[in-house]
Design an enzyme around this catalytic site. Structure first.
Site, PDB file in Angstrom:
ATOM      1  N   LYS A  53       0.892  -1.201   0.119  1.00 43.81           N
ATOM      2  CA  LYS A  53       0.049   0.013   0.015  1.00 43.81           C
ATOM      3  C   LYS A  53       1.013   1.282  -0.122  1.00 43.81           C
ATOM      4  CE  LYS A  53      -4.092  -2.064  -0.009  1.00 43.81           C
ATOM      5  NZ  LYS A  53      -3.825  -3.305  -0.233  1.00 43.81           N
TER       6      LYS A  53
HETATM    7  C1  LIG Z   1      -9.873  -2.437  -1.735  1.00 41.46           C
HETATM    8  C2  LIG Z   1      -9.227  -3.092  -0.470  1.00 41.46           C
HETATM    9  N1  LIG Z   1      -9.968  -3.241   0.767  1.00 41.46           N
HETATM   10  C3  LIG Z   1      -9.411  -3.999   1.812  1.00 41.46           C
HETATM   11  C4  LIG Z   1      -8.369  -4.290   1.927  1.00 41.46           C
HETATM   12  C5  LIG Z   1      -7.902  -5.064   3.022  1.00 41.46           C
HETATM   13  O1  LIG Z   1      -6.732  -4.370   3.631  1.00 41.46           O
HETATM   14  P1  LIG Z   1      -5.875  -5.508   4.982  1.00 41.46           P
HETATM   15  O2  LIG Z   1      -4.994  -6.053   3.913  1.00 41.46           O
HETATM   16  O3  LIG Z   1      -5.011  -4.093   5.484  1.00 41.46           O
HETATM   17  O4  LIG Z   1      -6.723  -6.017   5.515  1.00 41.46           O
HETATM   18  C6  LIG Z   1      -7.409  -4.439   0.731  1.00 41.46           C
HETATM   19  C7  LIG Z   1      -6.321  -4.852   0.727  1.00 41.46           C
HETATM   20  O5  LIG Z   1      -5.446  -5.433  -0.296  1.00 41.46           O
HETATM   21  C8  LIG Z   1      -8.020  -3.690  -0.480  1.00 41.46           C
HETATM   22  O6  LIG Z   1      -7.261  -3.532  -1.537  1.00 41.46           O
END
Ligand SMILES: Cc1ncc(COP(=O)(O)O)c(C=O)c1O
Length: 390
Positions: free
Chosen positions: A191
């Site tokens: 990210k």
């Molecule tokens: C659009 C979106 N929402 C939620 C998430 C979930 O994030 P995390 O991996 O921090 O739980 C991601 C992760 O890739 C994502 O791309």
């Protein structure tokens, strides 16, 4: 020389840029003896609140965006079994969090140009059971928050923004995550701001945010730093059945320095974006649409569309050819109804959301990271042009 020695290094997709600041802070954290949730998480929360222009009491650091989405929906007190409208062009975590919160996901198709949820499709999906909208700012491009908030006001709906791709993005000069009742951020390794695993909840209401914070730590009224810290032992009470979603100081140690460089990294990704736009302008692929003038795009994913008829190559063949050129790529995303679980559970078929289906079958994300050198960017451009026969 063996073939292995002559090969260029593999360009890892979305590799983070880690500087000495992060490394020294992690070492200092390890040496401090306090690895869990503590002073570095508190500092990271304060810095993040200042970055997004909200009060310290409006943010809570957690261990993922998935966790942030989950506890936000619980803290918003949405009646179990209610419907939540979201996009089919997202990571599975968005939809899974709705299910974990005991709610029912309802998909509304995306706009083919912006790839973001289409406000008209949201309106069309509203039923008497709808209680919330969960827009995802796809690839860092802000959703149409003016229209989405107008729909929410008209139908009295909660809005939870999935800002996983969009930590530094803005709509009409206002930071994303501050429009809805909650904004949820991801600090996963690929990210724009990285803590390894990690996330942040931003809440409009301090009371709801306080509840989300308690839910994210077993339902306990005090975290460990406030029990075992230098102010003397304090008793805690369990006031709800919560979850183990807290961020560690070890993670915040990375985040503090990543946050300090978030603008610098955004500028570097913007520069690479511009170079890709110019290099690929004549290729038979569809490039990301221009950013809307009233927005600041987060520049998280550079996605191109490979239409086999126009390009003479299938999308998956392109992925393989890039891999053979030792360049990592991504697919964001096969639409949610392409996956067997959702097909079996909800009888969804990809054709029901044709824009998301088409995009998901053609899309490729090519590397975009502040860690890339100009040489890396050149390699990606050369390989892309060569594979597409230009
Ligand atoms: C659009 C979106 N929402 C939620 C998430 C979930 O994030 P995390 O991996 O921090 O739980 C991601 C992760 O890739 C994502 O791309």
């Amino acid at each position: 020389m063996s073939a292995e020695l002559t090969q260029p290094p593999f360009l890892v997709f979305g590799a983070p840029q880690i500087d000495e600041g992060e490394i020294d802070e992690v070492v200092a954290c390890l040496r401090s003896g306090w690895l869990g949730t503590g002073p570095r998480v508190a500092q990271f929360e304060r810095d993040f609140a200042a970055f997004r222009g909200v009060q310290d009491t409006q943010v809570a650091a957690v261990n993922s965006c998935t966790a942030a989405l989950h506890v936000s929906m619980l803290a918003a007190d949405i009646e179990p079994g209610s419907e939540v409208i979201t996009t089919p062009l997202t990571f599975c975590a968005t939809v899974n969090a709705i299910l974990h919160a005991g709610l029912v996901p309802v998909l509304a198709d995306v706009d083919p140009l912006t790839q973001n949820i289409d406000p008209d499709a949201i309106e069309a999906a509203i039923t008497p059971r709808t209680r919330a909208i969960l827009p995802v700012h796809f690839a860092g491009r802000p959703c149409a928050m003016d229209q989405i908030m107008a729909i929410a006001r008209k139908h009295n709906l909660v809005v939870i923004e999935d800002c996983a791709h969009a930590v530094e993005a803005e709509f009409d000069g206002r930071p994303l995550g501050t429009f809805g009742d909650f904004g949820c951020f991801s600090f996963y390794v690929t990210k724009n701001l990285v803590t390894g695993e990690g996330g942040m909840i931003l809440g409009r209401s301090e009371d709801q945010l306080a509840r989300a914070r308690i839910l994210a730590l077993h339902g306990m009224s005090k975290d460990a730093w406030h029990r075992f810290g230098d102010k003397g032992y304090k008793h805690y009470q369990v006031v709800e059945c919560g979850f183990k979603y807290n961020m560690m100081d070890l993670q915040a140690a990375i985040g503090l320095h990543q946050l300090a460089r978030v603008e610098q990294n955004w500028r570097r990704r913007s520069e690479i974006w511009q170079r890709y736009d110019e290099a690929f302008a004549q290729l038979p692929i569809t490039l990301p649409a221009l950013a809307q003038s009233n927005t600041r795009h987060g520049r998280h994913l550079y996605t191109v569309m490979i239409d086999a008829k126009q390009c003479g190559i299938e999308r998956d063949e392109f992925l393989e050819a890039m891999n053979a050129a030792r360049i990592g790529t991504g697919v964001h995303y096969l639409s949610i109804p392409e996956h067997p679980y959702y097909q079996q559970q909800f009888s969804w078929r990809p054709e029901q959301w044709p824009n998301a289906m088409k995009l998901g079958r053609e899309t490729v994300s090519i590397p975009l990271s502040p860690a890339m050198s100009d040489g890396d960017v050149g390699r990606v451009m050369d390989a892309t042009r060569r594979i597409l026969g230009a």
